[in-house]
Design an enzyme around this catalytic site. Sequence first.
Site, PDB file in Angstrom:
ATOM      1  N   GLU A  43      15.020 -51.904  14.463  1.00  0.00           N
ATOM      2  CA  GLU A  43      16.096 -52.758  14.824  1.00  0.00           C
ATOM      3  C   GLU A  43      17.197 -52.526  13.454  1.00  0.00           C
ATOM      4  O   GLU A  43      16.900 -52.122  12.529  1.00  0.00           O
ATOM      5  CB  GLU A  43      15.784 -54.050  14.530  1.00  0.00           C
ATOM      6  CG  GLU A  43      16.863 -55.109  14.662  1.00  0.00           C
ATOM      7  CD  GLU A  43      16.445 -56.626  14.649  1.00  0.00           C
ATOM      8  OE1 GLU A  43      17.045 -57.561  15.232  1.00  0.00           O
ATOM      9  OE2 GLU A  43      15.101 -56.749  14.115  1.00  0.00           O
ATOM     10  N   LYS A 112      20.025 -58.398  22.366  1.00  0.00           N
ATOM     11  CA  LYS A 112      18.722 -59.431  22.179  1.00  0.00           C
ATOM     12  C   LYS A 112      19.313 -60.693  22.744  1.00  0.00           C
ATOM     13  O   LYS A 112      20.424 -61.206  22.449  1.00  0.00           O
ATOM     14  CB  LYS A 112      18.957 -59.413  20.545  1.00  0.00           C
ATOM     15  CG  LYS A 112      17.792 -60.427  19.970  1.00  0.00           C
ATOM     16  CD  LYS A 112      18.062 -60.295  18.423  1.00  0.00           C
ATOM     17  CE  LYS A 112      16.848 -60.833  17.596  1.00  0.00           C
ATOM     18  NZ  LYS A 112      16.953 -60.435  16.209  1.00  0.00           N
ATOM     19  N   CYS A 152      12.880 -57.696  17.922  1.00  0.00           N
ATOM     20  CA  CYS A 152      12.446 -58.787  16.823  1.00  0.00           C
ATOM     21  C   CYS A 152      12.146 -60.106  17.374  1.00  0.00           C
ATOM     22  O   CYS A 152      10.910 -60.537  18.117  1.00  0.00           O
ATOM     23  CB  CYS A 152      13.515 -58.633  15.863  1.00  0.00           C
ATOM     24  SG  CYS A 152      12.760 -59.470  14.178  1.00  0.00           S
TER      25      CYS A 152
END
Length: 275
Positions: A43, A112, A152
């Site tokens: 990331e 995301k 994440c």
Amino acid sequence: MASFRLALIQLQISSINSDNVTRACSFIREAATQGAKIVSLPECFNSPYGTKYFPEYAEKIPGESTQKLSEVAKECSIYLIGGSIPEEDAGKLYNTCAVFGPDGTLLAKYRKIHLFDIDVPGKITFQESKTLSPGDSFCTFDTYCRVGLGICYDMRFAELAQIYAQRGCQLLVYPGAFNLTTGPAHWELLQRGRAVDNQVYVATASPARDDKASYVAWGHSTVVNPWGEVLAKAGTEEAIVYSDIDLKKLAEIRQQIPVFRQKRSDLYAVEMKKP
């Protein structure tokens, strides 16, 4: 292909974008020489992680960083999961992963969907939503197997992994940067949980730890098999993690413990509201 090699690049991130990209490409080439067919970056691989950095380092996709990834994917003839970068589009910023095929084409782009907004008193407070906007779509793509993408904090949401499994994914990849509070408590636990619940391989690619950074990443990039076993795991330092993804083993586990056939769809369901 019954099995293939996966590589996770745990990159040490600096404040110099061009250096991060150059070093990432160098590690990608090294992984390819070791037989990796799918390679993932961490990331925010091209910039420091933090709300104050996202506007400064944001790029278009396609853009300078992703163009370099396209070129190295083609050069090495690999599938490349480009970790994530801060993406600017139409005045909004996103935490975005670009995926490239062995011919350098952009196969997929994932933004995301669950932003990292947490408040653990005395430990950590962070709000991605101060500068980032959430994505609104899922992302799967076909390689030697079908892959589902999250970034994440997405890993905390079991529904995302379940939907990916329903869509035929055998490998879930989460570029991520957990921290020194959530990392030791939940990083491996969540990976093993997602792997066992959905009978898939789970891989996470973290930045290497930098104790001087404003946000200190946990590190420990990991690969977990569908039985919940940790196959490979980095420490905190810069490294490449390799693991062979055995699709025959996955099929055996699904046959031995046939939870997909045993689900009570008459009683409950996890469904996709939007493609």
